[in-house]
Design a protein around this motif. Structure first.
Motif, PDB file in Angstrom:
ATOM      1  N   SER A  21      -8.960  26.291 -17.033  1.00 54.83           N
ATOM      2  CA  SER A  21      -9.405  25.636 -18.216  1.00 54.83           C
ATOM      3  C   SER A  21      -9.274  26.988 -19.343  1.00 54.83           C
ATOM      4  CB  SER A  21     -10.763  25.300 -18.366  1.00 54.83           C
ATOM      5  OG  SER A  21     -11.704  26.504 -18.243  1.00 54.83           O
ATOM      6  N   GLY A  22      -9.427  28.347 -18.861  1.00 54.76           N
ATOM      7  CA  GLY A  22      -9.191  29.129 -19.844  1.00 54.76           C
ATOM      8  C   GLY A  22     -10.209  29.592 -20.977  1.00 54.76           C
ATOM      9  N   GLN A  23     -11.224  28.727 -20.726  1.00 55.87           N
ATOM     10  CA  GLN A  23     -12.316  28.838 -21.906  1.00 55.87           C
ATOM     11  C   GLN A  23     -13.629  29.119 -21.121  1.00 55.87           C
ATOM     12  OE1 GLN A  23     -11.850  29.034 -25.259  1.00 55.87           O
ATOM     13  NE2 GLN A  23     -13.948  29.512 -25.223  1.00 55.87           N
ATOM     14  N   LEU A  24     -14.443  30.079 -21.789  1.00 56.26           N
ATOM     15  CA  LEU A  24     -15.969  29.979 -21.519  1.00 56.26           C
ATOM     16  C   LEU A  24     -16.669  29.587 -22.662  1.00 56.26           C
ATOM     17  CD1 LEU A  24     -15.745  33.560 -19.502  1.00 56.26           C
ATOM     18  CD2 LEU A  24     -16.029  31.113 -18.565  1.00 56.26           C
ATOM     19  N   TYR A  25     -17.832  29.298 -22.786  1.00 55.92           N
ATOM     20  CA  TYR A  25     -18.839  28.644 -23.570  1.00 55.92           C
ATOM     21  C   TYR A  25     -20.097  29.333 -23.924  1.00 55.92           C
ATOM     22  CZ  TYR A  25     -15.279  25.048 -23.406  1.00 55.92           C
ATOM     23  OH  TYR A  25     -13.957  24.424 -23.206  1.00 55.92           O
ATOM     24  N   GLY A  26     -20.594  29.726 -24.878  1.00 51.17           N
ATOM     25  CA  GLY A  26     -22.009  30.225 -25.198  1.00 51.17           C
ATOM     26  C   GLY A  26     -22.964  29.035 -25.006  1.00 51.17           C
ATOM     27  N   GLU A  27     -24.362  29.410 -25.222  1.00 49.28           N
ATOM     28  CA  GLU A  27     -25.204  28.310 -24.878  1.00 49.28           C
ATOM     29  C   GLU A  27     -25.037  27.169 -25.749  1.00 49.28           C
ATOM     30  OE1 GLU A  27     -29.323  29.633 -26.416  1.00 49.28           O
ATOM     31  OE2 GLU A  27     -28.250  31.472 -26.882  1.00 49.28           O
ATOM     32  N   PRO A  28     -25.492  25.909 -25.376  1.00 51.01           N
ATOM     33  CA  PRO A  28     -25.584  24.819 -26.421  1.00 51.01           C
ATOM     34  C   PRO A  28     -26.363  25.164 -27.617  1.00 51.01           C
ATOM     35  CG  PRO A  28     -25.850  24.197 -23.926  1.00 51.01           C
ATOM     36  CD  PRO A  28     -25.838  25.609 -24.165  1.00 51.01           C
ATOM     37  N   ILE A  29     -25.978  24.955 -28.951  1.00 51.96           N
ATOM     38  CA  ILE A  29     -26.890  25.056 -29.996  1.00 51.96           C
ATOM     39  C   ILE A  29     -26.462  23.755 -30.878  1.00 51.96           C
ATOM     40  CG2 ILE A  29     -26.761  27.382 -30.007  1.00 51.96           C
ATOM     41  CD1 ILE A  29     -24.520  27.406 -32.246  1.00 51.96           C
ATOM     42  N   ASP A  30     -25.594  23.074 -30.674  1.00 48.83           N
ATOM     43  CA  ASP A  30     -25.531  21.856 -31.562  1.00 48.83           C
ATOM     44  C   ASP A  30     -25.972  22.041 -32.979  1.00 48.83           C
ATOM     45  OD1 ASP A  30     -24.260  19.899 -29.789  1.00 48.83           O
ATOM     46  OD2 ASP A  30     -26.388  19.910 -28.800  1.00 48.83           O
ATOM     47  N   PHE A  31     -25.143  23.023 -33.781  1.00 50.06           N
ATOM     48  CA  PHE A  31     -25.487  23.297 -35.153  1.00 50.06           C
ATOM     49  C   PHE A  31     -24.493  23.046 -35.982  1.00 50.06           C
ATOM     50  CE2 PHE A  31     -25.783  26.046 -38.592  1.00 50.06           C
ATOM     51  CZ  PHE A  31     -27.052  25.878 -39.217  1.00 50.06           C
ATOM     52  N   ARG A  32     -24.713  21.748 -36.869  1.00 49.18           N
ATOM     53  CA  ARG A  32     -23.789  21.416 -37.641  1.00 49.18           C
ATOM     54  C   ARG A  32     -22.360  21.322 -37.447  1.00 49.18           C
ATOM     55  NH1 ARG A  32     -25.685  24.814 -43.128  1.00 49.18           N
ATOM     56  NH2 ARG A  32     -27.823  24.219 -43.212  1.00 49.18           N
ATOM     57  N   GLY A  33     -22.158  20.673 -36.226  1.00 48.25           N
ATOM     58  CA  GLY A  33     -20.847  20.550 -35.651  1.00 48.25           C
ATOM     59  C   GLY A  33     -20.441  21.617 -34.516  1.00 48.25           C
ATOM     60  N   LEU A  34     -21.020  22.641 -34.704  1.00 48.80           N
ATOM     61  CA  LEU A  34     -20.687  23.784 -33.684  1.00 48.80           C
ATOM     62  C   LEU A  34     -21.545  23.455 -32.344  1.00 48.80           C
ATOM     63  CD1 LEU A  34     -19.021  26.232 -32.985  1.00 48.80           C
ATOM     64  CD2 LEU A  34     -20.937  27.483 -34.060  1.00 48.80           C
ATOM     65  N   ARG A  35     -20.749  23.317 -31.482  1.00 42.13           N
ATOM     66  CA  ARG A  35     -21.361  22.684 -30.193  1.00 42.13           C
ATOM     67  C   ARG A  35     -22.345  23.970 -29.381  1.00 42.13           C
ATOM     68  NH1 ARG A  35     -24.284  19.982 -26.921  1.00 42.13           N
ATOM     69  NH2 ARG A  35     -23.480  19.050 -25.109  1.00 42.13           N
ATOM     70  N   TYR A  36     -21.411  24.864 -29.368  1.00 45.47           N
ATOM     71  CA  TYR A  36     -21.855  26.006 -28.593  1.00 45.47           C
ATOM     72  C   TYR A  36     -21.940  27.282 -29.338  1.00 45.47           C
ATOM     73  CZ  TYR A  36     -20.803  22.996 -24.663  1.00 45.47           C
ATOM     74  OH  TYR A  36     -20.645  21.905 -23.964  1.00 45.47           O
ATOM     75  N   ALA A  37     -22.977  28.206 -28.798  1.00 50.04           N
ATOM     76  CA  ALA A  37     -22.987  29.434 -29.599  1.00 50.04           C
ATOM     77  C   ALA A  37     -21.720  30.490 -29.664  1.00 50.04           C
ATOM     78  CB  ALA A  37     -24.288  30.147 -29.078  1.00 50.04           C
ATOM     79  N   PRO A  38     -21.465  31.262 -30.482  1.00 48.15           N
ATOM     80  CA  PRO A  38     -20.494  32.024 -30.677  1.00 48.15           C
ATOM     81  C   PRO A  38     -20.578  32.903 -29.154  1.00 48.15           C
ATOM     82  CG  PRO A  38     -21.419  32.441 -32.481  1.00 48.15           C
ATOM     83  CD  PRO A  38     -22.404  31.345 -31.652  1.00 48.15           C
ATOM     84  N   ILE A  39     -19.354  33.393 -28.592  1.00 47.88           N
ATOM     85  CA  ILE A  39     -19.338  34.353 -27.847  1.00 47.88           C
ATOM     86  C   ILE A  39     -18.493  35.504 -28.112  1.00 47.88           C
ATOM     87  CG2 ILE A  39     -19.888  32.807 -25.789  1.00 47.88           C
ATOM     88  CD1 ILE A  39     -16.768  32.771 -25.105  1.00 47.88           C
ATOM     89  N   ASN A  40     -17.815  35.613 -29.138  1.00 50.91           N
ATOM     90  CA  ASN A  40     -17.192  36.636 -29.740  1.00 50.91           C
ATOM     91  C   ASN A  40     -17.199  36.720 -31.364  1.00 50.91           C
ATOM     92  OD1 ASN A  40     -15.293  34.598 -30.675  1.00 50.91           O
ATOM     93  ND2 ASN A  40     -14.154  34.388 -28.934  1.00 50.91           N
ATOM     94  N   GLU A  41     -16.340  37.618 -31.868  1.00 53.87           N
ATOM     95  CA  GLU A  41     -16.439  37.752 -33.303  1.00 53.87           C
ATOM     96  C   GLU A  41     -15.968  36.701 -33.990  1.00 53.87           C
ATOM     97  OE1 GLU A  41     -14.066  40.720 -36.212  1.00 53.87           O
ATOM     98  OE2 GLU A  41     -15.190  41.663 -34.350  1.00 53.87           O
ATOM     99  N   LEU A  42     -14.713  36.028 -33.424  1.00 53.60           N
ATOM    100  CA  LEU A  42     -14.280  35.005 -34.160  1.00 53.60           C
ATOM    101  C   LEU A  42     -15.147  33.720 -34.327  1.00 53.60           C
ATOM    102  CD1 LEU A  42     -11.672  34.141 -35.308  1.00 53.60           C
ATOM    103  CD2 LEU A  42     -10.787  33.316 -33.339  1.00 53.60           C
ATOM    104  N   GLY A  43     -16.066  33.336 -33.132  1.00 56.35           N
ATOM    105  CA  GLY A  43     -17.211  32.484 -33.382  1.00 56.35           C
ATOM    106  C   GLY A  43     -18.123  32.837 -34.311  1.00 56.35           C
ATOM    107  N   VAL A  44     -18.431  34.047 -34.608  1.00 55.38           N
ATOM    108  CA  VAL A  44     -19.235  34.575 -35.682  1.00 55.38           C
ATOM    109  C   VAL A  44     -18.657  34.131 -37.036  1.00 55.38           C
ATOM    110  CG1 VAL A  44     -20.449  36.579 -36.510  1.00 55.38           C
ATOM    111  CG2 VAL A  44     -20.427  36.247 -34.332  1.00 55.38           C
ATOM    112  N   VAL A  45     -17.397  34.685 -37.135  1.00 53.50           N
ATOM    113  CA  VAL A  45     -16.724  34.265 -38.500  1.00 53.50           C
ATOM    114  C   VAL A  45     -16.780  32.802 -38.802  1.00 53.50           C
ATOM    115  CG1 VAL A  45     -14.816  34.201 -39.496  1.00 53.50           C
ATOM    116  CG2 VAL A  45     -15.147  36.006 -38.365  1.00 53.50           C
ATOM    117  N   TYR A  46     -16.542  31.817 -37.666  1.00 56.49           N
ATOM    118  CA  TYR A  46     -16.739  30.743 -37.933  1.00 56.49           C
ATOM    119  C   TYR A  46     -17.868  30.011 -38.483  1.00 56.49           C
ATOM    120  CZ  TYR A  46     -16.207  25.680 -37.294  1.00 56.49           C
ATOM    121  OH  TYR A  46     -16.369  24.302 -37.698  1.00 56.49           O
ATOM    122  N   LEU A  47     -19.179  30.476 -37.640  1.00 55.59           N
ATOM    123  CA  LEU A  47     -20.444  30.239 -37.798  1.00 55.59           C
ATOM    124  C   LEU A  47     -20.901  30.742 -39.442  1.00 55.59           C
ATOM    125  CD1 LEU A  47     -23.066  28.653 -37.283  1.00 55.59           C
ATOM    126  CD2 LEU A  47     -23.606  30.715 -35.751  1.00 55.59           C
TER     127      LEU A  47
END
Length: 136
Positions: A21-47
Motif C-alpha cells: 500500500s505504501g502508506q501509513l496513517y496517523g490516528e483518526p481525527i475526522d476534522f473538516r475532511g481530513l480523516r487522519y492526523a498528520p504524520i509528517n510536515e506536509l500533513g501539518v501544512v495541509y491542516l
C-alpha cells in the motif's frame, strides 16, 4: 514452536501489506475532511491551510526555503491590527532546532506536536488547536 511460527507469518504478512500500500496513517481525527492526523510536515501544512483563517492568519506565500510561509496574523483583535507572520512548518517543534533554523528569522512554528517547551518563538500545536475548533 507454533505460536512463534504464526507470529513470523503474521509479521511477514503485515510488512508485505504495508509495502504494497505504501502508506501509513496517523490516528483518526475526522476534522473538516481530513480523516487522519498528520504524520509528517506536509500533513501539518495541509491542516494549517484548513484552519489558518480560524487561527487569525492570512497566507501570502508558501515556499520550500526557510521560512516555509509568509503572511499576516491578527495581532490585536480590538484595534484590528495585523502583523507580519513568518511561519515554519514542522511535524515536531524540536525539528526547527535540529535543522539549525534561526529563531530571529521566524515568528511562528506550526506543528502537530509541541515537544519544545522552552521554545524562543511562538509555537502553534495543531493537535491542540483543532480540539478548540471541533464541534462540541
Amino acid at each position: 514452536s507454533e505460536p512463534q511460527e504464526r507470529s513470523k507469518v503474521l509479521e511477514t504478512h503485515l510488512t508485505v501489506d504495508r509495502k504494497a500500500s505504501g502508506q501509513l496513517y496517523g490516528e483518526p481525527i475526522d476534522f473538516r475532511g481530513l480523516r487522519y492526523a498528520p504524520i509528517n510536515e506536509l500533513g501539518v501544512v495541509y491542516l494549517f491551510g484548513i484552519v489558518s483563517r480560524d487561527l487569525g492568519f492570512y497566507i501570502e506565500a508558501l515556499q520550500q526555503g526557510f521560512p516555509d510561509c509568509e503572511g499576516k496574523y491578527l495581532h490585536d483583535k480590538k484595534k484590528k491590527l495585523w502583523a507580519k507572520a513568518r511561519v515554519e512548518f514542522e511535524y515536531k517543534a524540536s525539528t526547527f532546532k535540529e535543522h539549525g533554523h534561526d529563531p530571529n528569522q521566524c515568528d511562528f512554528i506550526v506543528c502537530w506536536i509541541n515537544d519544545w517547551p522552552d521554545c524562543p518563538i511562538n509555537v502553534i500545536e495543531l493537535r491542540t488547536e483543532i480540539l478548540k475548533l471541533s464541534p462540541k
